[in-house]
Design an enzyme around this catalytic site. Structure first.
Site, mmCIF file in Angstrom:
data_model
loop_
_atom_site.group_PDB
_atom_site.id
_atom_site.type_symbol
_atom_site.label_atom_id
_atom_site.label_comp_id
_atom_site.label_asym_id
_atom_site.label_seq_id
_atom_site.Cartn_x
_atom_site.Cartn_y
_atom_site.Cartn_z
ATOM 1 C CG ASN A 46 -1.541 1.273 1.265
ATOM 2 O OD1 ASN A 46 -1.893 1.960 0.342
ATOM 3 N ND2 ASN A 46 -2.260 1.332 2.634
ATOM 4 C CD1 TRP A 47 3.383 1.055 -2.694
ATOM 5 C CD2 TRP A 47 3.693 2.318 -4.625
ATOM 6 N NE1 TRP A 47 4.276 0.283 -3.729
ATOM 7 C CE2 TRP A 47 4.294 1.048 -4.655
ATOM 8 C CE3 TRP A 47 3.729 3.178 -5.722
ATOM 9 C CZ2 TRP A 47 5.342 0.603 -5.930
ATOM 10 C CZ3 TRP A 47 4.361 2.834 -6.938
ATOM 11 C CH2 TRP A 47 5.139 1.749 -7.116
ATOM 12 C CE LYS A 48 0.049 3.135 4.747
ATOM 13 N NZ LYS A 48 0.233 3.127 6.063
ATOM 14 C CG HIS A 56 -5.369 1.845 5.257
ATOM 15 N ND1 HIS A 56 -5.002 2.858 6.327
ATOM 16 C CD2 HIS A 56 -4.472 0.883 5.008
ATOM 17 C CE1 HIS A 56 -3.926 2.474 6.356
ATOM 18 N NE2 HIS A 56 -3.273 1.349 5.767
ATOM 19 C CD GLU A 82 -2.639 5.236 6.766
ATOM 20 O OE1 GLU A 82 -2.647 5.504 5.554
ATOM 21 O OE2 GLU A 82 -1.497 4.784 7.550
ATOM 22 C CD GLU A 90 -3.626 -2.730 7.397
ATOM 23 O OE1 GLU A 90 -2.441 -2.878 6.728
ATOM 24 O OE2 GLU A 90 -4.261 -1.589 7.249
ATOM 25 N N GLY A 142 2.466 1.833 10.637
ATOM 26 C CA GLY A 142 3.451 2.712 10.721
ATOM 27 C C GLY A 142 4.104 3.414 12.030
ATOM 28 C CB SER A 172 5.240 -2.197 12.035
ATOM 29 O OG SER A 172 4.696 -0.983 12.171
ATOM 30 N N GLY A 197 3.031 -1.339 4.342
ATOM 31 C CA GLY A 197 3.071 0.079 3.980
ATOM 32 C C GLY A 197 4.570 0.526 3.787
ATOM 33 N N GLY A 198 5.233 0.881 4.806
ATOM 34 C CA GLY A 198 6.539 1.608 4.716
ATOM 35 C C GLY A 198 7.416 0.680 3.939
HETATM 36 P P1 PGA Z 1 3.006 -0.034 7.781
HETATM 37 O O1 PGA Z 1 1.536 0.118 6.867
HETATM 38 O O2 PGA Z 1 3.412 -1.534 7.091
HETATM 39 O O3 PGA Z 1 3.620 0.927 7.345
HETATM 40 O O4 PGA Z 1 2.794 -0.367 9.075
HETATM 41 C C1 PGA Z 1 0.555 -0.913 6.742
HETATM 42 C C2 PGA Z 1 -0.728 -0.260 6.261
HETATM 43 O O5 PGA Z 1 -1.002 0.887 6.563
HETATM 44 O O6 PGA Z 1 -1.479 -0.994 5.445
#
Ligand code: PGA
Length: 252
Positions: A9-11, A97, A99, A169, A175, A215, A236-237
């Site tokens: 997920n590149w956000k 998600h 966010e 999640e 994150g 993470s 994510g990251g």
């Molecule tokens: P993260 O993000 O791996 O940076 O914790 C995961 C996500 O938001 O799907």
């Protein structure tokens, strides 16, 4: 055997040039991996979906969207519809998600509508959900997760579940560098499967892929993925670096 999935997920990251360069490089490294039953997915930003879809042609990489509006058209400034995504070759959408829930006020009700649109349009969703830190601290995490699933997905019929991929999640692990332990992930994934079995049947529960997100990195991926009810990850990251993302795919 359930499908394994590693999704990045590149956000709000990467412009067109970087997106294309990333895909070129990921293609080369993914080509060298024995993927077996694993789907490799990336979710670039809306404006780069079209070029990304062209770039991944003839590779094992799939391009999905990070969000979608529930309406098919209309006065919804700034939004993107299912048909618009399909028209550029995107058939899968991440929904719910944390966010989106936190910063854009997405409710279970809106998500239920989005899921309905996904099904009407013959698309697929990676549906995200998970508890907040205070839910876990107060030992409410199972209840919260159950209500998120009930409110947004349990109106579906058993046959609809072939279009659903789940992504658990825990918000406190997104994150933050803090990961749920493999045991915590397994415990929740098994619980999720048990409530799906109770609501539907064993077949639906056994078939649905449940990804863990929060993470995940090369150092912890293998242990998390080794758990029997964890079918992959939403990353994510660590999905923003080709080497790290490749190492996570290789860990499945
Ligand atoms: P993260 O993000 O791996 O940076 O914790 C995961 C996500 O938001 O799907």
């Amino acid at each position: 055997m359930r499908t394994k999935i590693v999704a990045g997920n590149w956000k709000l990251n990467y412009d067109k040039k970087t997106t294309n360069k990333f895909i070129e490089s990921l293609k080369k490294s993914v080509d060298k991996l024995p993927l077996n039953n694993t789907r490799v997915i990336i979710a670039p930003t809306f404006v780069n979906l079209s070029s990304a879809v062209e770039k991944v042609e003839k590779s094992n990489i799939e391009v999905v969207a990070q969000n979608m509006h529930q309406a098919t058209s209309g006065a919804f400034t700034g939004e993107i519809s299912a048909d618009m995504l399909k028209a550029v070759g995107v058939n899968t959408v991440i929904l719910g998600h944390s966010e989106r829930r936190t910063y854009f006020n997405e409710t279970d009700q809106a998500l239920a509508e989005k899921v309905n649109t996904i099904l009407e349009k013959g698309m697929e969703t990676i549906f995200c959900f998970g508890e907040l830190l205070e839910d876990r601290k107060s030992d409410n995490h199972f209840e919260v997760v159950e209500s998120q699933l009930k409110n947004a997905l349990f109106h579906l019929e058993a046959k609809d579940w072939k279009s659903i991929i789940l992504a658990y999640e825990p918000v406190w692990a997104i994150g933050t560098g803090e990961t749920a332990s493999p045991e915590q992930a397994q415990e929740m994934h098994a619980f999720i499967r048990s409530i799906i079995e109770k609501k539907y049947n064993k077949e639906v529960a056994e078939k649905v892929s449940i990804l863990y997100g929060g993470s995940v990195k090369p150092a912890n991926a293998e242990e998390i993925f080794s758990k029997p009810d964890v079918d992959g990850g939403l990353i994510g990251g660590a999905a923003l670096k080709v080497d790290d993302f490749t190492a996570i795919i290789a860990a499945i």
